[in-house]
Design a protein around this motif. Structure first.
Motif, short mmCIF file in Angstrom:
data_model
loop_
_atom_site.label_atom_id
_atom_site.label_comp_id
_atom_site.label_asym_id
_atom_site.label_seq_id
_atom_site.Cartn_x
_atom_site.Cartn_y
_atom_site.Cartn_z
N MET A 3 44.19 50.69 43.21
CA MET A 3 43.71 49.35 42.86
C MET A 3 42.22 49.39 42.52
O MET A 3 41.44 50.01 43.23
CB MET A 3 43.95 48.40 44.03
N ILE A 4 41.86 48.73 41.44
CA ILE A 4 40.44 48.69 41.06
C ILE A 4 39.86 47.31 41.40
O ILE A 4 40.39 46.29 41.00
CB ILE A 4 40.25 48.94 39.54
N SER A 5 38.79 47.31 42.16
CA SER A 5 38.09 46.06 42.46
C SER A 5 36.71 46.12 41.82
O SER A 5 36.03 47.13 41.90
CB SER A 5 37.91 45.90 43.96
N LEU A 6 36.35 45.00 41.21
CA LEU A 6 35.04 44.97 40.54
C LEU A 6 34.08 44.04 41.27
O LEU A 6 34.47 42.96 41.72
CB LEU A 6 35.18 44.48 39.11
N GLY A 7 32.85 44.46 41.32
CA GLY A 7 31.78 43.60 41.79
C GLY A 7 30.79 43.43 40.65
O GLY A 7 30.38 44.41 40.03
N LEU A 8 30.46 42.19 40.36
CA LEU A 8 29.56 41.94 39.24
C LEU A 8 28.36 41.15 39.76
O LEU A 8 28.51 40.08 40.36
CB LEU A 8 30.33 41.13 38.18
N VAL A 25 24.74 43.97 36.82
CA VAL A 25 25.21 45.23 37.38
C VAL A 25 26.70 45.11 37.68
O VAL A 25 27.14 44.11 38.25
CB VAL A 25 24.44 45.60 38.67
N LEU A 26 27.43 46.16 37.31
CA LEU A 26 28.86 46.18 37.60
C LEU A 26 29.15 47.40 38.45
O LEU A 26 28.68 48.49 38.16
CB LEU A 26 29.64 46.27 36.28
N VAL A 27 29.91 47.18 39.52
CA VAL A 27 30.37 48.32 40.32
C VAL A 27 31.88 48.25 40.40
O VAL A 27 32.44 47.19 40.70
CB VAL A 27 29.74 48.32 41.74
N ALA A 28 32.53 49.37 40.11
CA ALA A 28 33.99 49.44 40.21
C ALA A 28 34.35 50.32 41.40
O ALA A 28 33.72 51.35 41.61
CB ALA A 28 34.57 50.03 38.93
N MET A 29 35.31 49.86 42.19
CA MET A 29 35.72 50.63 43.36
C MET A 29 37.22 50.89 43.34
O MET A 29 38.00 50.01 42.99
CB MET A 29 35.41 49.87 44.64
N ALA A 42 35.78 43.20 29.26
CA ALA A 42 36.83 43.40 28.27
C ALA A 42 37.28 44.86 28.22
O ALA A 42 38.44 45.16 27.96
CB ALA A 42 36.35 42.94 26.90
N GLU A 43 36.36 45.76 28.49
CA GLU A 43 36.68 47.19 28.38
C GLU A 43 37.50 47.71 29.56
O GLU A 43 37.86 48.87 29.58
CB GLU A 43 35.37 48.00 28.37
N ARG A 44 37.71 46.88 30.58
CA ARG A 44 38.27 47.44 31.80
C ARG A 44 39.56 46.79 32.24
O ARG A 44 39.79 45.63 31.97
CB ARG A 44 37.29 47.24 32.96
N SER A 45 40.33 47.54 32.97
CA SER A 45 41.43 46.89 33.67
C SER A 45 41.10 46.91 35.15
O SER A 45 40.55 47.88 35.67
CB SER A 45 42.75 47.61 33.39
N TYR A 46 41.39 45.80 35.81
CA TYR A 46 41.04 45.69 37.23
C TYR A 46 41.96 44.69 37.89
O TYR A 46 42.59 43.87 37.21
CB TYR A 46 39.58 45.27 37.39
N GLN A 47 42.02 44.74 39.22
CA GLN A 47 42.90 43.82 39.93
C GLN A 47 42.12 42.65 40.51
O GLN A 47 42.61 41.54 40.60
CB GLN A 47 43.64 44.55 41.06
N LYS A 48 40.89 42.95 40.93
CA LYS A 48 40.14 41.89 41.61
C LYS A 48 38.69 41.89 41.16
O LYS A 48 38.12 42.94 40.88
CB LYS A 48 40.18 42.11 43.11
N LEU A 49 38.12 40.68 41.15
CA LEU A 49 36.74 40.54 40.69
C LEU A 49 36.00 39.56 41.59
O LEU A 49 36.49 38.47 41.87
CB LEU A 49 36.74 40.01 39.25
#
Ligand code: SF4
Ligand code: SF4
Lengths: 426, 264
Positions: free
Chosen positions: B1-6, B14-18, B43-50
Motif C-alpha cells: 500500500m502506498i500512502s502519500l504525505g503532501l 514536499v511529497l513523501v511516499a511511504m 497525477a503521476e502516481r498511484s496511491y491508496q491514501k493521501l
C-alpha cells in the motif's frame, strides 16, 4: 421600507454615501458565507438575520422616529455604562458596533496604528461618517477603562457630544464610592440632556427591564451548556451583539422565543454539532458586531464555541441588579455596585476573572479555552499570563490568540486552531 | 500500500511516499499556482491514501481530496518517527515558526507559534538576504564569517530592514549585519522554545534548519544540543504520510508505530 427611503435617511444623517455603499455591499456576501451557510440553524435566528440584513435601515429609522418625537438617543461602547439610567430618563441606549475592519484604515489617518482595532474601528466610523447610529445619537458615553479609549474620546468629542464616565482601577471601598458618585453624576447628565426627571419608580421599572434582558441572555447561555449544543457559537454571539443595540423589550421577546425553540431541541436531543465536537470557551476582549472571525474559524474547523467570557458574553449579563426598589439613592447605589462587579481587565487585581473562567469551564463542560486578545490591548494581554497559569494548574488546555479585524492572519490562525483541536480531541 | 504525505508550504511543496518505509520524496517550489503543482505531482502516481498538511492544505484538499492535518502535528509525528526520543520540535518554515512539546508517547502537549508577523520565519531571512544581496544559500556562510558584533533590535521585518539599511550606510560590513540578523531571529526562536519549556531531544526541522548559522546560534542560546534531520524540509510531509498510513485513528496508530514498547 424601501432602499430609496434608506438612502434619503442616510443622506439626511450626513452619511458619506460612497463609503457607506462600499460597506453595505461588503456585508451581505460575508454574512451569507459565515451565517447563512450554517446547517440546521434555529428558526428563531430569522429575526436576527433580518436585523443584520437591514442593519442600517429599519432600526435607524425607528431611532430617528423617536428622535423626531423628542427622545434622546445615547450611544455607548462599554458594558460599564448603565442602561438603566438611560432608560429611566426615557432615552434610548444603543451599543455602537466597533467590530468592522472597514473603518480601521480611516481611523489610522489620525490615530496611532498600534491602537486596538476596537478603538480604531469605532473612531473610524465617526470620522468617516459611515455609521448611522452614531449620526443619530445625541450623546456618546465613553468610559476610562483603557488609555487608548480615554484619549480617543477626547478627539471624538471634537466632532460629537461626548460624556466620559470614570471607571476606577481598583475595587477598594474608596473606588466603590468614586464609582457610585460617577453613576450619580451620570444620572444628572442624562436628566439634563433629556429634560426628564428620573424617579425611583421609573428607575425600578428600567432596572426590571434591563434585568429581563439579562435573564433572557442567561437562558440562552444555559441552553448552550447542553450536549449536543442546540445553537452554534456564531449564532449565540450574534444574539448578544444585536442585544446591544436593538429595542430592549423586543429583544427580550425574541431571545425568549429563540430559547423556547432551543429548549425543545434539547428535550429532543437535537444539536447543531455532533456531541463529540470539541467544546470551546472563548475568554478575553469583546467581539463587537460584525467581528465573527474567531468563532467562524473555530466552527469551520469542527469545534463549537459554547460560551464567551467577555463583554459580548457573560460579563454583560451574568449579574443582575437587585430589584429591591427603595429610594432613588438606594437604587443608584445598587446599580453602581452591580456594575463595579464586572471583571474587566482594567481592574487590578482582577482575580475574580480567573475564578469566572474556571467556573465557566466546568459549567459549560469545555474541552479547551481560547484566550482572545485584540492586538495592542495591553490589559487583556498581560492578564493572559495569569489566565495561562491558572489553567495550567487545573490542566485545562489553552490557546492564546492575538489578532485584529483584518483577514491577513486567517491562515496562521487556522493552523494554530487546527493544531489545538488535534491536541484536545479525544 | 502506498500512502502519500503532501506538505503545501508557502515556499515549497514536499511529497513523501511511504510503503513499509520512506519510498520516495520530492521537493518543488510552490510558485504562484500551488494547486496545479499538486495536481501534476499527484497525477503521476498511484496511491491508496493521501494526507495533506501545510498552509495550503485546505485549498488543496477541497480540490483534490485527501484528509488534512496541521503542520504542527505533522511535524511532530514526522520528528517522532525519525527520532523516537524527540520531545521538542522546532519548525521554522517559510512564513512562521512553531515549537511543539511532545510527551514521551508522542502526544502534543503544548505548542507556540508566532502571531501574524513574519519575524522569526524563513521569510524574514529571505527578505534580509535580498537586502544584503546574497542568495539565501550563502547567507549563513556570510554570517559565520563575521568578525565583529553589531545588533539589530527590531524583530519586525519592516523595521529590521530599515535598521539594516542604516547599518549599511554607516559602512558596517555585510557579514556583521548578516550575523546580527541571524542573532535576532535565533533570539526570537529561543524565546519561544523557553516559553514552552523545551526537553531533550530537540529536533530542528523545516527549511530554515538548512541554515547552519541559525542552528548553531539556537543551540548555543539554549545551551542544548539540537538535532537536525538529514532532510529537514521533508519532516512535515513525512508526518502526513505516516498519518495517512495509520488511517483513521492515526493518533494511537502512529504512536504505536514509533514507540512500540512505551505505548500502553
Ligand atoms: S473589556 Fe472592559 S473596557 Fe472593554 S467593553 Fe468590556 S468592560 Fe468595557
Ligand atoms: S479591547 Fe482593550 S485596548 Fe481595546 S478598547 Fe477594549 S480595553 Fe481598550
Amino acid at each position: 421600507m424601501t432602499t430609496t427611503d434608506n438612502r434619503q435617511m442616510w443622506e439626511e444623517l450626513g452619511i458619506d454615501l460612497k463609503k457607506h455603499d462600499m460597506l453595505m455591499n461588503a456585508l451581505p456576501p460575508i454574512y451569507k458565507e459565515i451565517y447563512l451557510s450554517q446547517k440546521s440553524r434555529p428558526k428563531g435566528m430569522g429575526f436576527f438575520d433580518f436585523v443584520v440584513g437591514d442593519i442600517h435601515g429599519i432600526r435607524v429609522q425607528e431611532l430617528r422616529q423617536h428622535a423626531k418625537n423628542g427622545t434622546i438617543v445615547v450611544a455607548t461602547y462599554c458594558v460599564f455604562v448603565p442602561d438603566e439610567i438611560i432608560l429611566a430618563a426615557e432615552a434610548i441606549p444603543v451599543g455602537l458596533c466597533a467590530g468592522a475592519q472597514f473603518s480601521v484604515p480611516i481611523a489610522e489617518e489620525v490615530l496611532p496604528r498600534n491602537t486596538c482595532a476596537l478603538i480604531k474601528s469605532s473612531f473610524g466610523f465617526k470620522l468617516g461618517r459611515i455609521c448611522p447610529y452614531v449620526q443619530t445619537s445625541h450623546l456618546i458615553v465613553g468610559e476610562t477603562t483603557c488609555d487608548g479609549k480615554k484619549k480617543m474620546f477626547e478627539i471624538l468629542s471634537e466632532s460629537h457630544p461626548v460624556y466620559v464616565m470614570e471607571v476606577p482601577n481598583k475595587k477598594t471601598q474608596l473606588s466603590r464610592e468614586l464609582w457610585r458618585g460617577e453613576v450619580k453624576s451620570f444620572k444628572d447628565v442624562i436628566e439634563k440632556k433629556t429634560g426628564n426627571k428620573i424617579t425611583a419608580d421609573k428607575l425600578a421599572k428600567a432596572t426590571k427591564l434591563v434585568n429581563d434582558r439579562r435573564r433572557a441572555l442567561q437562558r440562552l447561555y444555559k441552553a448552550r451548556q447542553s450536549n449536543p449544543v442546540p445553537i452554534s457559537g456564531k449564532d449565540a454571539l450574534l444574539v448578544t451583539q444585536v442585544s446591544f443595540y436593538d429595542d430592549v423589550s423586543r429583544c427580550i421577546q425574541q431571545v425568549n422565543a429563540l430559547c423556547d425553540e432551543l429548549e425543545k431541541r434539547i428535550a429532543d436531543g437535537k444539536g447543531v454539532f455532533p456531541s463529540n465536537a470539541p467544546r470551546i470557551l472563548i475568554s478575553g476582549s469583546p467581539m463587537a458586531i460584525p467581528n465573527w472571525k474567531l468563532h467562524h474559524i473555530l466552527e469551520t474547523a469542527g469545534a463549537v464555541v459554547v460560551c464567551e467570557e467577555s463583554c459580548t458574553g457573560t460579563r454583560m449579563f451574568s449579574d443582575l441588579v437587585p430589584e429591591t426598589g427603595g429610594t432613588l439613592e438606594e437604587q443608584i447605589k445598587a446599580i453602581a455596585d452591580r456594575y463595579i462587579q464586572i471583571h474587566c481587565a482594567c481592574f487590578t487585581p482582577n482575580e475574580e476573572r480567573l475564578d469566572d473562567i474556571l467556573r465557566l469551564a466546568r459549567e459549560y463542560k469545555v474541552d479547551g479555552i481560547v484566550h482572545y486578545n485584540l492586538q495592542f490591548c495591553h490589559t487583556y494581554a498581560n492578564e493572559a499570563v495569569k489566565v495561562e497559569r491558572a489553567l495550567a494548574k487545573e490542566g485545562i488546555p489553552l490557546l492564546r490568540v492575538e489578532t485584529d479585524y483584518s483577514d491577513e492572519d486567517a491562515g496562521q490562525l487556522r493552523t494554530r486552531i487546527d493544531a489545538f483541536l488535534e491536541m484536545i480531541r479525544r | 500500500m502506498i500512502s502519500l504525505g503532501l506538505d503545501v508550504g508557502s515556499r515549497t511543496i514536499v511529497l513523501v511516499a511511504m510503503d513499509e518505509g520512506i519510498a520516495d520524496s520530492v521537493i518543488l517550489e510552490t510558485g504562484v499556482n500551488p494547486l496545479r503543482r499538486c495536481q501534476e505531482l499527484l497525477a503521476e502516481r498511484s496511491y491508496q491514501k493521501l494526507v495533506i498538511t501545510g498552509y495550503g492544505r485546505h485549498l488543496v484538499s477541497s480540490a483534490l481530496g485527501g484528509e488534512t492535518v496541521s503542520e504542527i502535528r505533522s511535524y511532530a509525528v514526522g520528528a517522532k518517527y525519525l527520532y523516537p526520543d524527540c520531545c521538542t520540535v522546532i519548525d521554522v518554515g517559510g512564513q512562521d515558526c512553531k515549537v511543539t512539546l511532545l510527551s514521551a508517547e508522542g502526544e502534543m502537549l503544548k505548542f507556540e507559534m508566532n502571531d501574524r508577523c513574519a519575524a522569526g520565519s524563513g521569510k524574514f531571512l529571505e527578505v534580509m538576504s535580498k537586502t544584503l544581496e546574497v542568495d539565501i544559500g550563502g547567507f549563513s556562510d556570510l554570517a559565520l564569517g563575521a568578525s565583529r558584533v553589531v545588533h539589530i533590535n527590531s524583530l519586525c521585518t519592516v523595521f529590521a530592514e530599515s535598521e539594516v539599511v542604516s547599518l549599511i550606510s554607516r559602512g558596517v560590513e555585510s557579514s556583521a549585519i548578516a550575523m546580527a540578523l541571524h542573532e535576532a531571529i535565533a533570539a526570537r526562536i529561543t524565546s519561544m522554545v523557553r516559553r514552552i519549556g523545551a526537553r531533550d531531544r530537540v529536533v530542528f526541522a523545516g527549511g530554515a534548519a538548512l541554515n547552519k548559522c541559525l542552528c548553531r546560534l539556537v543551540s548555543e542560546k539554549l545551551d542544548i544540543e539540537i538535532t537536525v534531520p538529514p532532510e529537514p524540509q521533508i519532516v512535515g510531509a513525512l508526518g502526513a504520510a505516516l498519518i495517512a498510513k495509520a488511517g483513521a485513528h492515526f493518533q494511537n496508530a502512529v504512536i504505536e508505530e514509533t514507540k512500540p514498547r512505551a505505548f500502553k
